[in-house]
Write an enzyme that holds these catalytic residues in place. Structure first.
Site, PDB file in Angstrom:
ATOM      1  N   TYR A 143      25.792  63.762  13.483  1.00 35.22           N
ATOM      2  CA  TYR A 143      24.646  64.574  13.917  1.00 35.22           C
ATOM      3  C   TYR A 143      24.866  65.991  13.366  1.00 35.22           C
ATOM      4  O   TYR A 143      25.663  66.759  13.911  1.00 35.22           O
ATOM      5  CB  TYR A 143      24.599  64.539  15.447  1.00 35.22           C
ATOM      6  CG  TYR A 143      23.491  65.313  16.117  1.00 35.22           C
ATOM      7  CD1 TYR A 143      22.528  66.036  15.413  1.00 35.22           C
ATOM      8  CD2 TYR A 143      23.391  65.317  17.506  1.00 35.22           C
ATOM      9  CE1 TYR A 143      21.518  66.730  16.065  1.00 35.22           C
ATOM     10  CE2 TYR A 143      22.391  66.014  18.172  1.00 35.22           C
ATOM     11  CZ  TYR A 143      21.465  66.713  17.444  1.00 35.22           C
ATOM     12  OH  TYR A 143      20.479  67.418  18.094  1.00 35.22           O
ATOM     13  N   LYS A 173      22.111  62.040  11.048  1.00 36.83           N
ATOM     14  CA  LYS A 173      20.964  62.641  11.732  1.00 36.83           C
ATOM     15  C   LYS A 173      20.972  64.088  11.296  1.00 36.83           C
ATOM     16  O   LYS A 173      21.887  64.839  11.636  1.00 36.83           O
ATOM     17  CB  LYS A 173      21.137  62.518  13.243  1.00 36.83           C
ATOM     18  CG  LYS A 173      20.161  63.343  14.039  1.00 36.83           C
ATOM     19  CD  LYS A 173      20.250  62.966  15.492  1.00 36.83           C
ATOM     20  CE  LYS A 173      19.734  64.024  16.448  1.00 36.83           C
ATOM     21  NZ  LYS A 173      18.781  64.991  15.981  1.00 36.83           N
TER      22      LYS A 173
END
Ligand SMILES: CC(=O)N[C@@H]([C@@H](O)[C@H](O)[C@H](O)CO)[C@@H](O)CC(=O)C(=O)O
Length: 320
Positions: A143, A173
């Site tokens: 992330y 992400k």
């Protein structure tokens, strides 16, 4: 190597953690929330305990209970449930990763630790590797959110050779506006079946052009249906319609950003649109003001994002 039942793609709602007025987690509405996402927004993937979910403001036991509730209530309804397990402590992150595996989550994601920070790629990879190893059978997502973590290691650099170190790595992400970095992540990994999930909702169309395979964001909680129209237009190569949809979504996000937009405001908007009480955020965040909610409501109505009976035709903004 971890193998997801199917690649994570399309829209993924970054879930809100509902709270009571006293600041406790309101587990009782999560079942309704699942049904709302699936039935009203057509969104069947969720990203739990991330930024929007105030994951870093919850205790470890609260994070576990929230994850359990999403997995239980989402069973046979949601396609994929990814749990964010990032923490400042490696031990806590590993505990959360193991727990996600035990309860049957579909994947885990981790942000860079942001207090004592990794200053180079190797240090960050070493941290991520240790977390991933605690749940080796679960697909692992990095992330990337440098504006919040302050860790500016480029995602493109991080992805170079990552599967040699983290065999369960399945995707990225990417919550940043640097489309050069994002584009190069896609371009340099064409041979691999990674998921490239974009996290800046107001720029999603640009990321689709660059090769995004999906998107994780806060606005898909309440603009999922609208955003899916953009994805469908893009899929059928109707770029003019896709752009109209993106501009329409931008008009709303631009409006709320100018008023001051973050997790608190997301909670207020979602309460308004879904009718499910999301409650206030946890300190240090402050509840969105009544003025914000009234202005957001008027804008949602004028863009036809919220059913309304009290607006005359002239007050509506054209938004095809
Ligand atoms: C900084 C931030 O909260 N970004 C949001 C976006 O969805 C953002 O709310 C949206 O693009 C509006 O600016 C997501 O990337 C966050 C997210 O996916 C998460 O909650 O984990």
């Amino acid at each position: 190597m971890a193998s997801p039942k199917k690649k994570l793609q399309g829209l993924v709602a970054a879930t809100i953690t509902p709270m009571t007025e006293h600041g406790e987690i309101n587990f009782s509405v999560i079942g309704r929330y699942v049904d709302y996402l699936v039935e009203e927004q057509g969104v069947k993937n969720v990203f739990v305990n991330g930024t929007t979910g105030e994951g870093l403001s919850l205790s470890i036991s609260e994070r576990c209970r929230v994850a359990e509730e999403w997995v239980t209530k989402g069973r046979n309804k949601l396609d994929q449930i990814v749990i964010h397990v990032g923490a400042l402590s490696l031990k806590e992150s590993q505990e959360l990763a193991q727990h996600a595996a035990e309860i049957g989550a579909d994947g885990i994601a981790v942000i860079a630790p942001f207090f004592l920070k990794p200053w180079n790629k190797d240090a960050l990879i070493n941290f991520l590797k240790e977390v991933a190893a605690a749940a080796p059978a679960l697909p692992f997502y990095y992330y990337h959110i440098p504006a919040l973590t302050g860790v500016k290691i480029r995602a493109e650099e991080l992805l170079d050779g990552i599967q040699d170190k983290i065999p369960s790595f399945q995707g990225l992400k990417f919550s940043d506006t640097d489309l050069l970095d994002f584009g190069q992540c896609v371009d340099q990994n064409r041979q691999r079946q990674f998921a490239f999930l974009f996290g800046v909702d107001e720029q999603l169309l640009s990321a689709l052009v660059m090769g995004a395979t999906g998107a994780v964001g806060s606005t898909y909680n309440y603009l999922g249906k609208k955003t899916k129209q953009m994805l469908e237009a893009f899929e059928r190569k109707d770029f003019s319609s896709a752009l109209s949809h993106q501009f329409c979504i931008q008009r709303f996000i631009n409006f709320v950003v100018k008023l001051g937009f973050g997790v608190s405001q997301t909670k207020a908007i979602m309460t308004l649109v879904s009718g499910i009480p999301m409650g206030p955020p946890r300190l240090p965040l402050q509840k969105a003001s009544r003025e914000f909610t009234d202005n957001a409501e008027a804008k949602l109505k004028s863009l036809d994002f919220l059913s309304c009976t009290d607006l005359k035709g002239g007050d509506m903004e054209a938004c095809s």
